[in-house]
Design a protein around this motif. Structure first.
Motif, PDB file in Angstrom:
ATOM      1  N   THR A   1       0.818  -1.216   0.000  1.00 37.78           N
ATOM      2  CA  THR A   1       0.000   0.000   0.000  1.00 37.78           C
ATOM      3  C   THR A   1       0.849   1.262   0.000  1.00 37.78           C
ATOM      4  O   THR A   1       0.311   2.365  -0.090  1.00 37.78           O
ATOM      5  CB  THR A   1      -0.946   0.018   1.216  1.00 37.78           C
ATOM      6  N   GLY A   2       2.179   1.111   0.082  1.00 37.54           N
ATOM      7  CA  GLY A   2       3.074   2.248  -0.119  1.00 37.54           C
ATOM      8  C   GLY A   2       2.980   2.805  -1.525  1.00 37.54           C
ATOM      9  O   GLY A   2       3.503   3.889  -1.814  1.00 37.54           O
ATOM     10  N   LEU A   3       2.289   2.072  -2.410  1.00 38.47           N
ATOM     11  CA  LEU A   3       2.066   2.559  -3.773  1.00 38.47           C
ATOM     12  C   LEU A   3       1.121   3.766  -3.784  1.00 38.47           C
ATOM     13  O   LEU A   3       1.145   4.557  -4.736  1.00 38.47           O
ATOM     14  CB  LEU A   3       1.481   1.428  -4.627  1.00 38.47           C
ATOM     15  N   ALA A   4       0.296   3.926  -2.745  1.00 40.55           N
ATOM     16  CA  ALA A   4      -0.723   4.974  -2.750  1.00 40.55           C
ATOM     17  C   ALA A   4      -0.147   6.368  -3.002  1.00 40.55           C
ATOM     18  O   ALA A   4      -0.558   7.048  -3.957  1.00 40.55           O
ATOM     19  CB  ALA A   4      -1.524   4.940  -1.453  1.00 40.55           C
ATOM     20  N   PRO A   5       0.795   6.858  -2.199  1.00 41.48           N
ATOM     21  CA  PRO A   5       1.333   8.194  -2.472  1.00 41.48           C
ATOM     22  C   PRO A   5       2.127   8.265  -3.772  1.00 41.48           C
ATOM     23  O   PRO A   5       2.214   9.329  -4.395  1.00 41.48           O
ATOM     24  CB  PRO A   5       2.209   8.487  -1.258  1.00 41.48           C
ATOM     25  N   MET A   6       2.704   7.137  -4.205  1.00 43.41           N
ATOM     26  CA  MET A   6       3.429   7.123  -5.467  1.00 43.41           C
ATOM     27  C   MET A   6       2.466   7.313  -6.647  1.00 43.41           C
ATOM     28  O   MET A   6       2.756   8.035  -7.595  1.00 43.41           O
ATOM     29  CB  MET A   6       4.194   5.816  -5.633  1.00 43.41           C
ATOM     30  N   ARG A   7       1.307   6.659  -6.551  1.00 46.43           N
ATOM     31  CA  ARG A   7       0.288   6.832  -7.591  1.00 46.43           C
ATOM     32  C   ARG A   7      -0.185   8.278  -7.627  1.00 46.43           C
ATOM     33  O   ARG A   7      -0.348   8.871  -8.700  1.00 46.43           O
ATOM     34  CB  ARG A   7      -0.890   5.908  -7.311  1.00 46.43           C
ATOM     35  N   SER A   8      -0.394   8.876  -6.460  1.00 45.77           N
ATOM     36  CA  SER A   8      -0.788  10.280  -6.387  1.00 45.77           C
ATOM     37  C   SER A   8       0.247  11.164  -7.071  1.00 45.77           C
ATOM     38  O   SER A   8      -0.092  12.082  -7.826  1.00 45.77           O
ATOM     39  CB  SER A   8      -0.955  10.702  -4.927  1.00 45.77           C
ATOM     40  N   MET A   9       1.517  10.861  -6.854  1.00 42.94           N
ATOM     41  CA  MET A   9       2.590  11.665  -7.442  1.00 42.94           C
ATOM     42  C   MET A   9       2.646  11.510  -8.957  1.00 42.94           C
ATOM     43  O   MET A   9       2.849  12.493  -9.688  1.00 42.94           O
ATOM     44  CB  MET A   9       3.932  11.265  -6.815  1.00 42.94           C
ATOM     45  N   ILE A  10       2.452  10.292  -9.433  1.00 46.60           N
ATOM     46  CA  ILE A  10       2.493  10.059 -10.878  1.00 46.60           C
ATOM     47  C   ILE A  10       1.384  10.845 -11.575  1.00 46.60           C
ATOM     48  O   ILE A  10       1.619  11.532 -12.576  1.00 46.60           O
ATOM     49  CB  ILE A  10       2.382   8.552 -11.177  1.00 46.60           C
ATOM     50  N   TRP A  11       0.169  10.750 -11.058  1.00 43.31           N
ATOM     51  CA  TRP A  11      -0.950  11.495 -11.654  1.00 43.31           C
ATOM     52  C   TRP A  11      -0.704  13.002 -11.585  1.00 43.31           C
ATOM     53  O   TRP A  11      -1.034  13.739 -12.527  1.00 43.31           O
ATOM     54  CB  TRP A  11      -2.255  11.137 -10.942  1.00 43.31           C
ATOM     55  N   GLN A  12      -0.131  13.458 -10.461  1.00 44.19           N
ATOM     56  CA  GLN A  12       0.091  14.897 -10.317  1.00 44.19           C
ATOM     57  C   GLN A  12       1.188  15.382 -11.245  1.00 44.19           C
ATOM     58  O   GLN A  12       1.071  16.450 -11.860  1.00 44.19           O
ATOM     59  CB  GLN A  12       0.459  15.222  -8.865  1.00 44.19           C
ATOM     60  N   ARG A  13       2.269  14.633 -11.380  1.00 46.13           N
ATOM     61  CA  ARG A  13       3.347  15.033 -12.286  1.00 46.13           C
ATOM     62  C   ARG A  13       2.852  15.058 -13.727  1.00 46.13           C
ATOM     63  O   ARG A  13       3.245  15.922 -14.522  1.00 46.13           O
ATOM     64  CB  ARG A  13       4.545  14.081 -12.143  1.00 46.13           C
ATOM     65  N   LEU A  14       1.990  14.103 -14.064  1.00 54.37           N
ATOM     66  CA  LEU A  14       1.430  14.084 -15.413  1.00 54.37           C
ATOM     67  C   LEU A  14       0.604  15.343 -15.667  1.00 54.37           C
ATOM     68  O   LEU A  14       0.726  15.983 -16.712  1.00 54.37           O
ATOM     69  CB  LEU A  14       0.574  12.833 -15.604  1.00 54.37           C
ATOM     70  N   LEU A  15      -0.239  15.723 -14.695  1.00 52.08           N
ATOM     71  CA  LEU A  15      -1.051  16.933 -14.866  1.00 52.08           C
ATOM     72  C   LEU A  15      -0.181  18.171 -14.951  1.00 52.08           C
ATOM     73  O   LEU A  15      -0.399  19.037 -15.812  1.00 52.08           O
ATOM     74  CB  LEU A  15      -2.035  17.059 -13.695  1.00 52.08           C
ATOM     75  N   TRP A  16       0.797  18.284 -14.069  1.00 54.14           N
ATOM     76  CA  TRP A  16       1.674  19.448 -14.102  1.00 54.14           C
ATOM     77  C   TRP A  16       2.382  19.551 -15.446  1.00 54.14           C
ATOM     78  O   TRP A  16       2.527  20.653 -16.002  1.00 54.14           O
ATOM     79  CB  TRP A  16       2.718  19.346 -12.986  1.00 54.14           C
ATOM     80  N   SER A  17       2.833  18.415 -15.971  1.00 54.88           N
ATOM     81  CA  SER A  17       3.559  18.456 -17.249  1.00 54.88           C
ATOM     82  C   SER A  17       2.641  18.858 -18.401  1.00 54.88           C
ATOM     83  O   SER A  17       3.088  19.417 -19.394  1.00 54.88           O
ATOM     84  CB  SER A  17       4.188  17.087 -17.530  1.00 54.88           C
ATOM     85  N   GLN A  18       1.353  18.575 -18.254  1.00 54.77           N
ATOM     86  CA  GLN A  18       0.396  18.917 -19.310  1.00 54.77           C
ATOM     87  C   GLN A  18      -0.086  20.364 -19.228  1.00 54.77           C
ATOM     88  O   GLN A  18      -0.627  20.893 -20.191  1.00 54.77           O
ATOM     89  CB  GLN A  18      -0.806  17.972 -19.235  1.00 54.77           C
ATOM     90  N   THR A  19       0.064  20.981 -18.071  1.00 48.91           N
ATOM     91  CA  THR A  19      -0.478  22.330 -17.871  1.00 48.91           C
ATOM     92  C   THR A  19       0.599  23.386 -17.662  1.00 48.91           C
ATOM     93  O   THR A  19       0.296  24.518 -17.311  1.00 48.91           O
ATOM     94  CB  THR A  19      -1.434  22.337 -16.670  1.00 48.91           C
ATOM     95  N   THR A  20       1.872  23.014 -17.830  1.00 52.76           N
ATOM     96  CA  THR A  20       2.960  23.981 -17.709  1.00 52.76           C
ATOM     97  C   THR A  20       3.756  23.989 -19.004  1.00 52.76           C
ATOM     98  O   THR A  20       3.431  23.292 -19.959  1.00 52.76           O
ATOM     99  CB  THR A  20       3.890  23.612 -16.536  1.00 52.76           C
ATOM    100  N   GLU A  21       4.837  24.763 -18.999  1.00 56.78           N
ATOM    101  CA  GLU A  21       5.689  24.850 -20.182  1.00 56.78           C
ATOM    102  C   GLU A  21       6.664  23.693 -20.269  1.00 56.78           C
ATOM    103  O   GLU A  21       7.527  23.668 -21.141  1.00 56.78           O
ATOM    104  CB  GLU A  21       6.466  26.179 -20.151  1.00 56.78           C
TER     105      GLU A  21
END
Length: 686
Positions: free
Chosen positions: A533-553
C-alpha cells in the motif's frame, strides 16, 4: 507563576542533570506539552502528567500549538513529549509553537527562567532519527532554558517500541523533579495506590429545553467551570439512528461525531482490489467531499473510526452500566479535584458537541478505545477500583499490580501485546473490576484518528461535478493471535472502513503530509519506491506530475511526459495484489514511465523485493540520481524495507560503472545524506 532563582546564563548541553533545588514560595506547577502525529506522544505526556500530579504538581497537559511562549515561563517545570515525523519534521500540532521558537526576534536568554526536560519518540529506520526532539532541546537551551533532568528518547524499532526508552526515562525524570523542586518539609508524594480524582467527570444531565429544541453548551475548552451539557437529535445536520436499532444489526451507527476541523465525506465505492483467494483484503475507497480541499502528493486523510455495537454492549454488560448507558450526560469539572491554578482542558475539546446527545453508548462507539491493546497505565488505573473482599478479588488486584509494575514489562508484553489482547478482553478476565462510568473518560484511552496516504492526484482530485475526490488504498488488518483463538483480531479503523457501503458518510481530516512535492521537480526525474500500500502516495505523485507536465511549459525530453521517472513496486503475487496494474502499463506505454516490479511469493518467479530491482537496474537509477540529480521517494511499511532500500542505493552508488565513475561506500553514504539534506531523499513509512 514566575519563579525566582533562574537568572543564570544558558547552560551548554552536557547531557547531565543540573539539579538546582528551588525555593518554593508559590504552588509547584508542571506544564506538559506534546507534539504528536498518531497519539503516541500524547499518551506519553498524559502518563508524565499523572506522575507529576502524584508529586503534588499542579499539572496541565496540552498540545504544543495550544501553548504560547509566555505560557512556558510561568510553570515551575515544563516537560515536552515530541515525535519526529517525515524527514525530521515537527508534528502538525507542534509547528506553530516551533515557528514561534525560531523567531529571530527572540533574544538569547529570554527563556532563562524555564526549567525543562523532554522525551523524543522516533524511528531509527529514518536517517534523521529523533531530529525534531533534538532540535527542540537545542533551541530551548539556545534561548536560555535549562535542563533539570536528562532528556530521553524512544525508538519504535525496539522490540518494545518507544515504551522501552520511556520506562527508563520516566524514573530519572521523577527523581529529577524531586531533586530540583523538592516538596515542602513534611509533605510526601501521593502514593501509587491512592486514587487520583480526574479533573473532569461525567454526570447525568438535566434536560435543557430551548426554543429550537436543542441545548447549547458554552465553550469549555479552556477549562472554565461551566459544564458541557449536550442534548438533541442531530449531528452535523445528520439524523442519529436510535441506539436499539443499531445494536440489533451490529454495524456502527451512520451518525457522525462532529470532529472539529474534519470534513464529511461520502463513500462512492469501497471495492476490494486483491483477488478473492488472496490472504489480505485490500480496498480502494473512493470518497467525495462537498468542501473544496486542495491537496498534493503525500497528503494524508485522517479517518475517525467507530467501535461496533456488539462489542459496546459486551463492555456495558461487563461494567454493569445497562441502566445508565443511554441517558444524557454532562461533562463537568470535578469539584472533588483540587484544580489549583491550572485550567485543564476538556477531554472532549476536539469535538463540537452543541447538537449531540452525549451518552455512555455514544462515547463507547466514537470516543473510547475499548478495542485497543492496553498500556501499563491502564492497569494502574484499574487497580484503584479493585478490592480484596474475597479470594478472586484479591487475586485480580494482585495481578493488576503486576501488570502495572514497570519492572515487570515482560509480564505485560506476554499478557497484552503478544496475544493482541484488547481492553474488552481484559475486562472479561478481571470480572471483579467495575469502572465507575463517571470516570470512564480518564480510565479508558481515547480513540485517535488513523492516517492513510491519499492515492489520488492530478486529474483524479476532482469528479465530473467539481467535488473534491479522495481515494484511499486500505489494507484491512486482521492480525492473527498466537494465543487467543476464539475471537478474531481486527484493526480498529480498517474494520470500520470495511463495513462501510457506497452512499454512507464518514468524517475525515485532511493533512498536507511531509513529501512536499512541487511542480519545479518536473525538471528532474524521480525514483518512487512503494511496495504494497506504499504505492498509494506514489500513484498520487504520478498522476500529479502528469497533470503538471500537461499544464505547464514543461517539455518532455524523451518519449513521454514521465520519461526518466521510475516506479519500483513490490507485492506478493502478480495476480493477487498488483495494485493499479492497468494504470501502470498505460503510464509506461503512453507517457514513458519506467515500471519495475518485484514479486516475493509467485511460484513461477524467483523471490524478489524492491531492493533487488534497485540492484538489477543500477545503471538507470545511478543515471537518474547522479547525472540528472533526481529525487528518491520511499513509502511503505517501516522496519526492514526502508533499511534494505537505503543499503541497496548505497551499494549501486558505490558500484563501479562505465562512464559514471566510482565512489567508495563511505562517499556513497555521504551522498545519500547530502541528498536528504537537500530534500532529494524523502521517506514516509508506517
Amino acid at each position: 507563576m514566575e519563579r525566582a532563582g533562574h537568572d543564570n546564563a544558558s547552560l551548554a548541553h552536557s547531557g547531565k542533570n543540573t539539579h538546582i533545588p528551588q525555593k518554593q514560595s508559590k504552588p509547584r506547577a508542571a506544564l506538559i506539552l506534546y507534539g504528536s502525529e498518531t497519539g503516541n506522544a500524547q499518551d506519553v505526556a498524559e502518563e508524565v502528567g499523572r506522575m507529576a500530579e502524584r508529586l503534588r504538581f499542579d499539572t496541565t497537559v496540552l498540545d504544543m500549538d495550544t501553548a504560547q511562549l509566555k505560557d512556558i515561563v510561568k510553570p515551575t517545570a515544563v516537560i515536552f513529549a515530541l515525535s519526529t515525523t517525515g524527514q525530521g519534521e515537527m508534528p502538525q500540532n507542534a509547528r506553530l509553537f516551533w515557528k514561534t521558537l525560531l523567531s529571530g526576534a527572540l533574544k538569547s536568554g529570554i527563556l532563562r527562567r524555564v526549567r525543562f526536560s523532554s522525551f523524543g519518540l522516533g524511528d531509527s529506520s529514518y536517517a534523521r532519527y529523533n531530529v525534531a526532539h533534538r532540535m527542540l532541546c537545542g533551541r530551548m537551551q539556545q534561548l536560555g532554558a535549562q535542563l533539570f533532568s536528562e532528556r530521553g528518547e524512544g525508538n519504535e524499532q525496539h522490540p518494545e517500541g518507544h515504551s522501552a526508552g520511556f520506562r527508563e526515562w520516566i524514573v530519572s525524570l521523577r527523581q529529577g523533579l524531586l531533586d530540583s523542586f523538592p516538596l515542602p518539609n513534611g509533605v510526601e508524594p501521593i502514593a501509587d495506590d491512592e486514587f487520583l480524582e480526574p479533573k473532569w467527570k461525567l454526570e447525568l444531565s438535566e434536560h435543557v429545553s430551548l426554543a429550537n429544541g436543542y441545548s447549547h453548551a458554552p465553550d469549555s475548552t479552556n477549562g472554565d467551570a461551566a459544564a458541557i451539557v449536550v442534548t438533541g437529535d442531530l449531528t452535523n445536520g445528520h439524523a442519529i439512528a436510535k441506539e436499539e436499532d443499531v445494536v440489533a444489526q451490529n454495524e456502527p451507527s451512520p451518525a457522525l461525531m462532529p470532529v472539529k476541523g474534519a470534513h464529511v465525506a461520502k463513500l462512492v465505492a469501497n471495492e476490494r482490489v486483491t483477488t478473492p483467494g488472496h490472504f489480505q483484503d485490500v480496498r480502494l475507497a473512493d470518497l467525495r467531499l462537498d468542501d473544496q480541499v486542495s491537496y498534493g502528493p503525500g497528503a494524508i486523510a485522517v479517518i475517525y473510526p467507530k467501535n461496533f455495537p456488539g462489542d459496546i454492549q459486551e463492555f456495558i454488560d461487563l461494567m454493569g452500566w445497562q441502566s445508565v448507558a443511554d441517558k444524557s450526560l454532562a461533562l463537568r469539572p470535578n469539584t472533588n479535584h483540587d484544580l489549583g491554578q491550572s485550567h485543564s482542558p476538556s477531554p472532549l475539546r476536539h469535538l463540537d458537541l452543541v447538537n449531540v446527545t452525549l451518552t455512555i453508548r455514544c462515547l463507547l462507539e466514537n470516543v473510547l478505545d475499548i478495542m485497543s491493546i492496553p498500556r501499563r497505565s491502564f492497569f494502574a488505573s484499574l487497580s484503584h477500583f479493585a478490592n480484596t473482599d474475597n479470594e478472586d478479588s484479591a487475586y485480580q488486584k494482585e495481578r493488576l499490580l503486576e501488570l502495572a509494575n514497570p519492572e515487570l514489562i515482560d509480564e505485560l508484553w506476554d499478557y497484552t501485546t503478544r496475544p493482541k489482547r484488547t481492553i474488552l478482553e481484559v475486562m472479561m478476565d478481571f470480572t471483579t473490576i467495575k469502572i465507575p462510568w463517571q470516570y470512564c473518560l480518564s480510565v479508558l484511552p481515547m480513540m485517535k484518528g488513523r492516517q492513510f496516504s491519499i492515492a489520488s492526484g492530478g486529474h483524479l482530485k476532482t469528479d465530473d461535478v467539481g467535488r473534491t475526490r479522495v481515494q484511499l488504498l486500505v489494507a484491512i488488518a486482521e492480525p492473527p493471535s498466537p494465543i487467543i483463538k476464539y475471537r478474531r483480531r481486527y484493526g480498529i479503523c480498517t474494520r470500520y472502513m470495511a463495513s462501510l457501503r457506497a452512499g454512507q458518510e464518514l468524517a475525515i481530516g485532511m493533512q498536507e503530509g511531509y513529501l512536499d512535492v512541487r511542480p519545479s521537480e518536473l525538471a528532474v526525474p524521480v525514483v518512487m519506491i512503494g511496495p504494497g500500500t506504499g504505492l498509494a502516495p506514489m500513484r498520487s505523485m504520478i498522476w500529479q506530475r502528469l497533470l503538471w507536465s500537461q499544464t505547464t511549459e514543461f517539455k518532455a525530453g524523451g518519449k513521454g511526459r514521465l520519461d526518466g521517472d521510475i516506479l519500483i513496486f513490490g507485492c506478493r503475487n502478480e495476480d493477487g495484489d498488483y495494485f493499479f496494474r492497468d494504470e501502470g502499463e498505460t503510464f509506461q506505454s503512453q507517457h514513458g514511465l519506467t515500471v519495475l516490479t518485484a514479486f516475493s511469493r509467485d511460484k513461477d518467479k524467483p523471490r524478489q523485493y524492491v531492493q533487488d530491482q534497485i540492484r538489477q537496474n543500477a545503471h538507470q537509477i545511478r543515471q537518474a540520481l547522479l547525472e540528472r540529480k533526481g529525487k528518491v521517494y520511499v513509502c511503505g511499511s517501516s522496519g526492514n524495507m526502508p533499511k534494505g532500500v537505503r543499503e541497496a542505493l548505497i551499494e549501486i552508488l558505490s558500484m563501479k560503472q562505465e562512464q559514471q565513475g566510482f565512489m567508495g561506500r563511505e562517499e556513497a553514504e555521504e551522498y545519500l545524506d547530502h541528498m536528504e539534506k537537500q530534500g532529494r531523499y524523502k521517506q514516509e513509512t508506517w
